[in-house]
Design an enzyme around this catalytic site. Sequence first.
Site, PDB file in Angstrom:
ATOM      1  N   TYR A   1       8.563   2.043   0.869  1.00 52.96           N
ATOM      2  CA  TYR A   1       9.424   1.480   1.910  1.00 52.96           C
ATOM      3  C   TYR A   1       9.977   2.618   2.778  1.00 52.96           C
ATOM      4  O   TYR A   1      10.440   3.641   2.263  1.00 52.96           O
ATOM      5  CB  TYR A   1      10.600   0.714   1.292  1.00 52.96           C
TER       6      TYR A   1
ATOM      7  N   GLU B   1      11.297  -0.653  10.798  1.00 54.85           N
ATOM      8  CA  GLU B   1      11.046  -0.794   9.358  1.00 54.85           C
ATOM      9  C   GLU B   1       9.554  -0.912   9.067  1.00 54.85           C
ATOM     10  O   GLU B   1       8.878  -1.775   9.629  1.00 54.85           O
ATOM     11  CB  GLU B   1      11.770  -2.033   8.823  1.00 54.85           C
TER      12      GLU B   1
END
Length: 397
Positions: free
Chosen positions: A119, A207
């Site tokens: 992530y 993101e």
Amino acid sequence: MNIHEYQAKQLLKGYGLPVLDGRAVFRAEDAKTASGELDGPIWVVKAQIHAGGRGKGSFLEESAGNKGGVRLAKSATEAATEAQKMLGRTLATHQTGAGGKKVGCVYIEDGSQIKDELYLALLVDRNTSRISFVCSTEGGMDIEEVAAKNPEKIISINVDPASGLSSFHGRQIAFFFGLQGKQIKQCVSLISSLYKLFNDKDCEMLEINPLVINMDNNLLCLDCKMAFDSNALYRQPGILALRDESEEDPKELAASKFDLNYIALDGEIGCMVNGAGLAMATMDIIKYYGSEPANFLDVGGGATKEKVTEAFKIITSDPNVKGILVNIFGGIMRCDVIAEGLVSAIKEIALSVPLVVRLEGTNVELGKKIINESQLNVIAADDLADAAKKIVHAVKG
């Protein structure tokens, strides 16, 4: 302002970042052609909505099937069929709420064999006023659960604007991820390109989830979400062109056209104020006295009668609103202008819910006179606490 995944992938590609080949499909009849242009042998079909959790989401219509909003296909024909099932249907996720969002676009993309999921996100850290890289070795759909249960698996790395980004930041992130060999160099390059994109396009959030290591041990941006600073869109015409108004709350969209600051909330008391600080105080005191605000609406310091009228219409268009509190402190904003706008709006929409008005400041007596002489059913308040008590009592009985 948010954009779709397929649009974000095009921006990533323009900065030389590693993304898979894909096609955006808006019409069911185009799905077969689009999927046939990809190599396979695995195709991924993704519903395009401004919400996370698509993979775990569910369609409200039975005709769409119940496989979620991200599906794998083993042939171009199967990919086209899945795309056709999604288009025009309503997908509900934990972020959309029960009502879901209608899927107007599907992204068909080449599949990838995944060795590991990571992530990576960039955002503005409000505490330090710096761009921050947020990293976790636990990428994928359960990142929210990781943040809640295992926060030690997430780190933040701030970039000092005075010295700027350096290769050290990329190596620091690479070592945290446990990358080796060529992956370290790829990570340094990827971090540099993402940082440049973030600054160039006035992003608020970028993101990559997941950032994957494929079976060839290469880094790959498998999914991407981007949000942009709405106040900077005047200098980002290319980004503004990506806006999908169908994904926005109709009330918030209408407010933006009149330069009103409006955010829809889940409560039952509509709020109209002038000034963000006063809006926050008004919402807080409504909660303090036992109810919930239905919106944040700031008409600003230089609102006209027309803007006030439109603001009132937007508040009352929300079926959840059971009462309205108008709290105006007239500095630059004159109380008589607010009063004229209120009277005009109430007469136009035939108000059917309780209305409490608290005016203070410039031309307050004239404002009160306008409201009193209108013979409308308005409850006057002396101060903010009195106003909150009265509207909560009116709504809850």
